[in-house]
Scaffold this active site. Structure first.
Site, PDB file in Angstrom:
ATOM      1  N   ARG A 240       0.873  -1.176   0.000  1.00 42.69           N
ATOM      2  CA  ARG A 240       0.000   0.000   0.000  1.00 42.69           C
ATOM      3  C   ARG A 240       0.908   1.223   0.000  1.00 42.69           C
ATOM      4  O   ARG A 240       1.590   1.498   0.989  1.00 42.69           O
ATOM      5  CB  ARG A 240      -0.907  -0.018   1.233  1.00 42.69           C
ATOM      6  CG  ARG A 240      -1.569   1.313   1.479  1.00 42.69           C
ATOM      7  CD  ARG A 240      -2.726   1.252   2.437  1.00 42.69           C
ATOM      8  NE  ARG A 240      -3.874   0.623   1.816  1.00 42.69           N
ATOM      9  CZ  ARG A 240      -5.114   0.694   2.296  1.00 42.69           C
ATOM     10  NH1 ARG A 240      -5.360   1.367   3.393  1.00 42.69           N
ATOM     11  NH2 ARG A 240      -6.104   0.097   1.672  1.00 42.69           N
TER      12      ARG A 240
ATOM     13  N   HIS B 174      -7.168   0.880  -6.552  1.00 41.87           N
ATOM     14  CA  HIS B 174      -7.385  -0.009  -5.403  1.00 41.87           C
ATOM     15  C   HIS B 174      -8.100  -1.276  -5.890  1.00 41.87           C
ATOM     16  O   HIS B 174      -9.267  -1.507  -5.565  1.00 41.87           O
ATOM     17  CB  HIS B 174      -8.223   0.741  -4.351  1.00 41.87           C
ATOM     18  CG  HIS B 174      -8.215   0.125  -2.994  1.00 41.87           C
ATOM     19  ND1 HIS B 174      -7.478  -1.001  -2.669  1.00 41.87           N
ATOM     20  CD2 HIS B 174      -8.885   0.462  -1.849  1.00 41.87           C
ATOM     21  CE1 HIS B 174      -7.680  -1.302  -1.390  1.00 41.87           C
ATOM     22  NE2 HIS B 174      -8.536  -0.440  -0.881  1.00 41.87           N
TER      23      HIS B 174
ATOM     24  N   GLN C 261     -10.009  -3.812  -3.457  1.00 44.18           N
ATOM     25  CA  GLN C 261     -11.293  -3.323  -2.971  1.00 44.18           C
ATOM     26  C   GLN C 261     -12.400  -3.638  -3.972  1.00 44.18           C
ATOM     27  O   GLN C 261     -13.490  -4.089  -3.615  1.00 44.18           O
ATOM     28  CB  GLN C 261     -11.205  -1.803  -2.744  1.00 44.18           C
ATOM     29  CG  GLN C 261     -12.521  -1.189  -2.283  1.00 44.18           C
ATOM     30  CD  GLN C 261     -12.926  -1.678  -0.906  1.00 44.18           C
ATOM     31  OE1 GLN C 261     -12.137  -1.624   0.028  1.00 44.18           O
ATOM     32  NE2 GLN C 261     -14.149  -2.155  -0.755  1.00 44.18           N
TER      33      GLN C 261
ATOM     34  N   ASP D  33     -17.018   7.391  -1.688  1.00 39.06           N
ATOM     35  CA  ASP D  33     -15.749   7.171  -0.985  1.00 39.06           C
ATOM     36  C   ASP D  33     -15.368   8.491  -0.304  1.00 39.06           C
ATOM     37  O   ASP D  33     -15.927   9.550  -0.616  1.00 39.06           O
ATOM     38  CB  ASP D  33     -14.685   6.717  -2.009  1.00 39.06           C
ATOM     39  CG  ASP D  33     -13.331   6.396  -1.388  1.00 39.06           C
ATOM     40  OD1 ASP D  33     -13.248   6.236  -0.151  1.00 39.06           O
ATOM     41  OD2 ASP D  33     -12.340   6.315  -2.152  1.00 39.06           O
TER      42      ASP D  33
ATOM     43  N   CYS E 177     -16.354   1.921   0.455  1.00 42.11           N
ATOM     44  CA  CYS E 177     -15.246   1.014   0.767  1.00 42.11           C
ATOM     45  C   CYS E 177     -14.802   1.123   2.223  1.00 42.11           C
ATOM     46  O   CYS E 177     -14.154   0.217   2.720  1.00 42.11           O
ATOM     47  CB  CYS E 177     -14.083   1.292  -0.171  1.00 42.11           C
ATOM     48  SG  CYS E 177     -13.496   2.993  -0.090  1.00 42.11           S
TER      49      CYS E 177
ATOM     50  N   ARG F 261     -13.630  -8.410   1.577  1.00 43.48           N
ATOM     51  CA  ARG F 261     -12.199  -8.186   1.353  1.00 43.48           C
ATOM     52  C   ARG F 261     -11.428  -9.459   1.684  1.00 43.48           C
ATOM     53  O   ARG F 261     -10.495  -9.838   0.992  1.00 43.48           O
ATOM     54  CB  ARG F 261     -11.677  -7.022   2.224  1.00 43.48           C
ATOM     55  CG  ARG F 261     -12.232  -5.655   1.883  1.00 43.48           C
ATOM     56  CD  ARG F 261     -11.763  -5.163   0.518  1.00 43.48           C
ATOM     57  NE  ARG F 261     -10.308  -5.123   0.406  1.00 43.48           N
ATOM     58  CZ  ARG F 261      -9.533  -4.146   0.874  1.00 43.48           C
ATOM     59  NH1 ARG F 261     -10.061  -3.093   1.452  1.00 43.48           N
ATOM     60  NH2 ARG F 261      -8.212  -4.192   0.732  1.00 43.48           N
TER      61      ARG F 261
HETATM   62  N1   CP Z   1     -11.199  -0.034   2.273  1.00 46.73           N
HETATM   63  C1   CP Z   1      -9.927  -0.111   2.704  1.00 46.73           C
HETATM   64  O1   CP Z   1      -8.989  -0.383   1.949  1.00 46.73           O
HETATM   65  O2   CP Z   1      -9.805   0.113   4.034  1.00 46.73           O
HETATM   66  P1   CP Z   1      -8.445   0.299   4.843  1.00 46.73           P
HETATM   67  O3   CP Z   1      -7.865   1.611   4.446  1.00 46.73           O
HETATM   68  O4   CP Z   1      -8.860   0.258   6.299  1.00 46.73           O
HETATM   69  O5   CP Z   1      -7.528  -0.838   4.515  1.00 46.73           O
HETATM   70  N1  NVA Z   2      -9.796   6.754  -1.540  1.00 41.96           N
HETATM   71  C1  NVA Z   2      -9.486   6.271  -0.224  1.00 41.96           C
HETATM   72  C2  NVA Z   2      -9.710   4.798  -0.112  1.00 41.96           C
HETATM   73  C3  NVA Z   2      -9.486   4.233   1.256  1.00 41.96           C
HETATM   74  C4  NVA Z   2      -9.624   2.780   1.326  1.00 41.96           C
HETATM   75  C5  NVA Z   2      -8.058   6.616   0.135  1.00 41.96           C
HETATM   76  O1  NVA Z   2      -7.179   6.564  -0.734  1.00 41.96           O
HETATM   77  O2  NVA Z   2      -7.825   6.942   1.282  1.00 41.96           O
END
Ligand code: CP
Ligand code: NVA
Length: 308
Positions: free
Chosen positions: A101, A128, A131, A224, A265, A293
């Site tokens: 990530r 992502h 997700q 989101d 999400c 997930r």
């Molecule tokens: N939706 C998602 O990826 O959540 P987190 O940021 O908690 O991993």
């Molecule tokens: N768009 C959001 C998604 C979180 C899972 C972010 O990047 O924080």
């Protein structure tokens, strides 16, 4: 299929195969309890997480393997003491699969280039995909088939989740309509790719600054965060002003189909991208989405490790 970097790289067939496996894993988890025995997943985090960390780590445990949480901020890679190339080469010598990530999408591309093990994008500023696989599993559970459904995304269009949703929907023949302010439209190259995928699958992609037009007759309403992990706090006030017309509230939901489901999400902020009555109401499936997930990513790891 060696990596999961972006859904744009996967065919509809490959996506559907993983989703079918995700359903099997969910229905019969015991069947897979030794499928990744003695395998190690490394989880590299440059940004925070609840769902992604839990689902990958628990998923690996449930498949009989082991997961290592690796925090970029306390690593030589994060401190600029070691290159991504060297780090991923070392990881490849000891581990079987890696997820990351990260902020910059180019960094995950570099990891995939130098890795000799499968690399999974667990979120970058650009996409992502994990997700969206869980979201697609949820949509099929609630609505049966993908073809002909309309998903409406409201809010930040220039956003990782939005981009991956556009790719996933257009690959599978779902109509998708993004309602977003002019200043925050999805990335042009993503829109262009998805226009092509839509043509191939017989679906329609609409990008508009009109929230009502976007949500009209939708089967699925998705939003989101307005303050994604990489957005500085200094931008908060301006973004609240910009995105407020796209807030998913009871009034806006009236334009969707009466049996529409609501998705986010997570993490979510009540009173921002949606109201509490929507996210806590009967149309919301956000916790089914979060649970999936786990199942979807177990399917991804099994597939990439060649364990099915
Ligand atoms: N939706 C998602 O990826 O959540 P987190 O940021 O908690 O991993
Ligand atoms: N768009 C959001 C998604 C979180 C899972 C972010 O990047 O924080």
């Amino acid at each position: 299929m060696k990596h999961l970097i972006s859904l744009k790289d996967w065919s509809a067939q490959e996506i559907l195969e993983v989703l079918d496996l995700a359903d099997k894993v969910k229905a019969n988890p015991q069947t897979y309890r030794k499928a990744l025995k003695q395998k190690t997943l490394v989880m590299i985090f440059e940004k925070p997480s609840l769902r992604t960390r839990l689902s990958f780590e628990i998923g690996m445990t449930q498949l009989g393997g082991h997961a290592i949480h690796y925090d970029m901020s306390t690593s030589p890679m994060g401190g600029g003491k070691e290159t991504i190339e060297d780090s991923i080469k070392v990881i490849s010598r000891m581990c079987n699969i890696v997820m990351a990530r990260l902020f910059h999408h180019e960094d995950i591309l570099k990891m995939a280039e130098y890795a000799t093990i499968p690399v999974i994008n667990a979120l970058t500023d650009e996409g992502h995909p994990c997700q969206i696989l869980a979201d697609l599993q949820t949509i099929r559970e609630k609505k049966g088939e993908f073809k002909g459904l309309k998903l409406a995304y409201l809010g930040d269009g220039y956003n990782n989740v939005t981009h991956s949703l556009m790719q996933g929907c257009t690959k599978l023949g779902m109509h998708i309509s993004v309602g977003s302010p002019e200043e925050q439209m999805p990335a042009v190259e993503v829109t262009e790719d998805c226009m092509r995928f839509a043509q191939e699958s017989g679906s329609e992609l609409v990008v508009t600054d009109d929230a009502v037009e976007a949500i009209k007759e939708a089967d699925i309403v998705y939003t989101d965060s307005w303050m994604s992990y990489h957005i500085p706090k200094t931008e908060e006030a301006a973004r609240i002003k910009l995105f407020t017309p796209y807030q998913v509230n009871a009034e806006l939901m009236k334009h969707a189909k009466p049996d529409a489901i609501f998705m986010n999400c997570l993490p979510a902020l009540r009173g921002a991208e949606q109201t509490a009555e929507v996210i806590d109401g009967p149309q919301s499936v956000v916790f089914d989405e979060a649970e999936n997930r786990l199942h979807a990513q177990k399917a991804v790891m099994l597939t990439l490790c060649g364990a099915v």
